[in-house]
Design a protein around this motif. Structure first.
Motif, mmCIF file in Angstrom:
data_model
loop_
_atom_site.group_PDB
_atom_site.id
_atom_site.type_symbol
_atom_site.label_atom_id
_atom_site.label_comp_id
_atom_site.label_asym_id
_atom_site.label_seq_id
_atom_site.Cartn_x
_atom_site.Cartn_y
_atom_site.Cartn_z
ATOM 1 N N GLU A 35 0.846 -1.189 0.000
ATOM 2 C CA GLU A 35 0.000 0.000 0.000
ATOM 3 C C GLU A 35 0.884 1.243 0.000
ATOM 4 O O GLU A 35 1.886 1.319 0.699
ATOM 5 C CB GLU A 35 -0.891 -0.021 1.247
ATOM 6 C CG GLU A 35 -1.753 1.210 1.426
ATOM 7 C CD GLU A 35 -2.456 1.191 2.779
ATOM 8 O OE1 GLU A 35 -3.216 2.133 3.050
ATOM 9 O OE2 GLU A 35 -2.246 0.250 3.550
ATOM 10 N N LYS A 79 -9.302 2.041 -6.834
ATOM 11 C CA LYS A 79 -8.316 1.018 -6.489
ATOM 12 C C LYS A 79 -6.931 1.352 -7.038
ATOM 13 O O LYS A 79 -5.918 1.026 -6.431
ATOM 14 C CB LYS A 79 -8.758 -0.344 -7.036
ATOM 15 C CG LYS A 79 -9.988 -0.925 -6.355
ATOM 16 C CD LYS A 79 -10.268 -2.322 -6.887
ATOM 17 C CE LYS A 79 -11.412 -2.993 -6.133
ATOM 18 N NZ LYS A 79 -11.633 -4.377 -6.601
ATOM 19 N N GLY A 80 -6.890 1.954 -8.211
ATOM 20 C CA GLY A 80 -5.616 2.243 -8.869
ATOM 21 C C GLY A 80 -5.735 1.933 -10.346
ATOM 22 O O GLY A 80 -6.840 1.912 -10.894
ATOM 23 N N PHE A 114 0.722 -2.978 -11.317
ATOM 24 C CA PHE A 114 -0.466 -2.316 -10.791
ATOM 25 C C PHE A 114 -0.014 -1.197 -9.873
ATOM 26 O O PHE A 114 0.742 -1.424 -8.928
ATOM 27 C CB PHE A 114 -1.366 -3.292 -10.016
ATOM 28 C CG PHE A 114 -2.671 -2.674 -9.595
ATOM 29 C CD1 PHE A 114 -3.681 -2.464 -10.512
ATOM 30 C CD2 PHE A 114 -2.878 -2.287 -8.282
ATOM 31 C CE1 PHE A 114 -4.895 -1.878 -10.138
ATOM 32 C CE2 PHE A 114 -4.071 -1.712 -7.882
ATOM 33 C CZ PHE A 114 -5.075 -1.499 -8.815
ATOM 34 N N PRO A 116 -1.271 1.241 -7.149
ATOM 35 C CA PRO A 116 -2.455 1.414 -6.304
ATOM 36 C C PRO A 116 -2.776 2.880 -6.041
ATOM 37 O O PRO A 116 -1.886 3.738 -6.018
ATOM 38 C CB PRO A 116 -2.053 0.695 -5.005
ATOM 39 C CG PRO A 116 -0.555 0.792 -4.970
ATOM 40 C CD PRO A 116 -0.110 0.726 -6.392
ATOM 41 N N PHE A 120 -5.310 2.718 -0.750
ATOM 42 C CA PHE A 120 -6.024 1.485 -1.105
ATOM 43 C C PHE A 120 -5.215 0.251 -0.734
ATOM 44 O O PHE A 120 -4.007 0.192 -0.941
ATOM 45 C CB PHE A 120 -6.320 1.445 -2.613
ATOM 46 C CG PHE A 120 -6.873 0.114 -3.064
ATOM 47 C CD1 PHE A 120 -8.186 -0.227 -2.793
ATOM 48 C CD2 PHE A 120 -6.058 -0.809 -3.710
ATOM 49 C CE1 PHE A 120 -8.700 -1.466 -3.184
ATOM 50 C CE2 PHE A 120 -6.561 -2.043 -4.106
ATOM 51 C CZ PHE A 120 -7.885 -2.371 -3.835
ATOM 52 N N SER A 121 -5.904 -0.763 -0.231
ATOM 53 C CA SER A 121 -5.330 -2.091 -0.040
ATOM 54 C C SER A 121 -6.420 -3.111 -0.326
ATOM 55 O O SER A 121 -7.604 -2.852 -0.124
ATOM 56 C CB SER A 121 -4.777 -2.272 1.381
ATOM 57 O OG SER A 121 -5.812 -2.138 2.340
ATOM 58 N N ALA A 124 -6.442 -6.064 -6.543
ATOM 59 C CA ALA A 124 -6.351 -5.135 -7.669
ATOM 60 C C ALA A 124 -7.521 -5.360 -8.623
ATOM 61 O O ALA A 124 -8.174 -6.405 -8.603
ATOM 62 C CB ALA A 124 -5.031 -5.334 -8.403
ATOM 63 N N THR A 125 -7.778 -4.385 -9.461
ATOM 64 C CA THR A 125 -8.835 -4.503 -10.454
ATOM 65 C C THR A 125 -8.589 -5.711 -11.359
ATOM 66 O O THR A 125 -7.457 -5.954 -11.771
ATOM 67 C CB THR A 125 -8.890 -3.233 -11.316
ATOM 68 O OG1 THR A 125 -8.815 -2.079 -10.467
ATOM 69 C CG2 THR A 125 -10.175 -3.172 -12.120
ATOM 70 N N THR A 166 -2.434 -8.344 -5.387
ATOM 71 C CA THR A 166 -2.923 -7.909 -4.085
ATOM 72 C C THR A 166 -2.096 -6.734 -3.597
ATOM 73 O O THR A 166 -0.863 -6.763 -3.651
ATOM 74 C CB THR A 166 -2.841 -9.047 -3.056
ATOM 75 O OG1 THR A 166 -3.637 -10.146 -3.511
ATOM 76 C CG2 THR A 166 -3.339 -8.590 -1.690
ATOM 77 N N VAL A 167 -2.780 -5.716 -3.124
ATOM 78 C CA VAL A 167 -2.116 -4.573 -2.496
ATOM 79 C C VAL A 167 -2.182 -4.799 -0.990
ATOM 80 O O VAL A 167 -3.264 -4.839 -0.406
ATOM 81 C CB VAL A 167 -2.785 -3.241 -2.876
ATOM 82 C CG1 VAL A 167 -2.060 -2.074 -2.200
ATOM 83 C CG2 VAL A 167 -2.793 -3.059 -4.396
#
Length: 254
Positions: A35, A79-80, A114, A116, A120-121, A124-125, A166-167
């Motif tokens: 994050e 989300k990013g 990705f 972010p 956000f954590s 990911a999209t 995953t963030v």
């Protein structure tokens, strides 16, 4: 023949080779991102999708993974955003929305990452891609229409591979804009966070664990955040850059 003699006849049969589309299977995963990361490294298309590619019907050595066509992606800036690089990560371009009729192609040597959104954590999209074998022209970042152009004798897999990332939530995030340090304390660690000076120096070491060195800071007495509520934000002003030394944030070993 009528006189009982044997006759030998020969035939020549020509079999024209027909290409078979590659097979895509399984899922792909990008290494976790912290994050608050502002420059995650990403990974190459080959590293991400190479294990999902098979072309046994044409001979395993005949064709290789040449690239991908990202055919499912919808931007969610909360989300990013996924980004791609065609120069080994020297520069990055934000990925546009992608559909089967507007699939974005990337060479096997391209990179994906990705980036972010702030704060956000989580997951990911979602992103999915068809796999492309050698023999198909690929111009990195250019969109193509995959309608009727996958599977069979094409060079593009009919199935897609989902790429996930995953963030990871971290106890502390911060920014230093115009010399003003803003620190956000998150999660269960917020009840035991302590700001203080440890006398070390130089660069920030962000998101690396329960003890994070932000530096440089001096002339600042310890700031105790015990009892602060989660997700609190503390701003040190007017000029963080004017200080020297190092500010250490101790998350209490969590």
């Amino acid at each position: 023949d009528p006189e009982g003699r044997s006759v030998t006849m020969s035939f020549t049969v020509t079999v024209t080779a027909v290409n078979d589309a590659p097979v895509a299977s399984g899922g792909a995963t990008l290494a976790a991102i912290n994050e608050g990361a502002v420059n995650p490294p990403g990974a190459s298309v080959t590293a991400l999708f190479g294990g999902n590619f098979s072309d046994v019907a044409d001979g395993s050595a005949a064709n290789t993974l040449a690239g991908i066509a990202i055919s499912s992606y919808t931007i969610d800036l909360a989300k990013g955003n996924w980004q791609y690089s065609t120069d080994s990560g020297s520069s990055w371009t934000a990925l546009a929305n992608a559909t089967p009729t507007n699939a974005i192609t990337l060479n096997a040597t391209a990179f994906l990452r990705f980036l972010p959104a702030a704060g956000f954590s989580g997951s990911a999209t979602a992103l999915s891609a068809n796999l492309i074998e050698s023999g198909q022209e690929i111009i990195g970042g250019v969109a193509i229409n995959l309608t009727g152009a996958t599977g069979g004798t094409t060079h593009v897999s009919s199935a897609t591979v989902a790429l996930s990332a995953t963030v990871t939530s971290v106890p502390f995030t911060s920014s230093n804009v115009a010399g003003v340090l803003t620190l956000t304390v998150k999660g269960t660690e917020c009840g035991s966070a302590l700001l203080g000076i440890n006398g070390a120096n130089l660069e920030a070491s962000m998101n690396s664990g329960p003890v994070i060195t932000l530096g440089p800071v001096t002339g600042l007495t310890a700031i105790n955040l015990l009892g602060a509520s989660c997700d609190d934000t503390l701003t040190l002003a007017p000029s963080f850059a004017a200080f020297g030394g190092t500010l250490t944030i101790d998350g209490g070993g969590n």
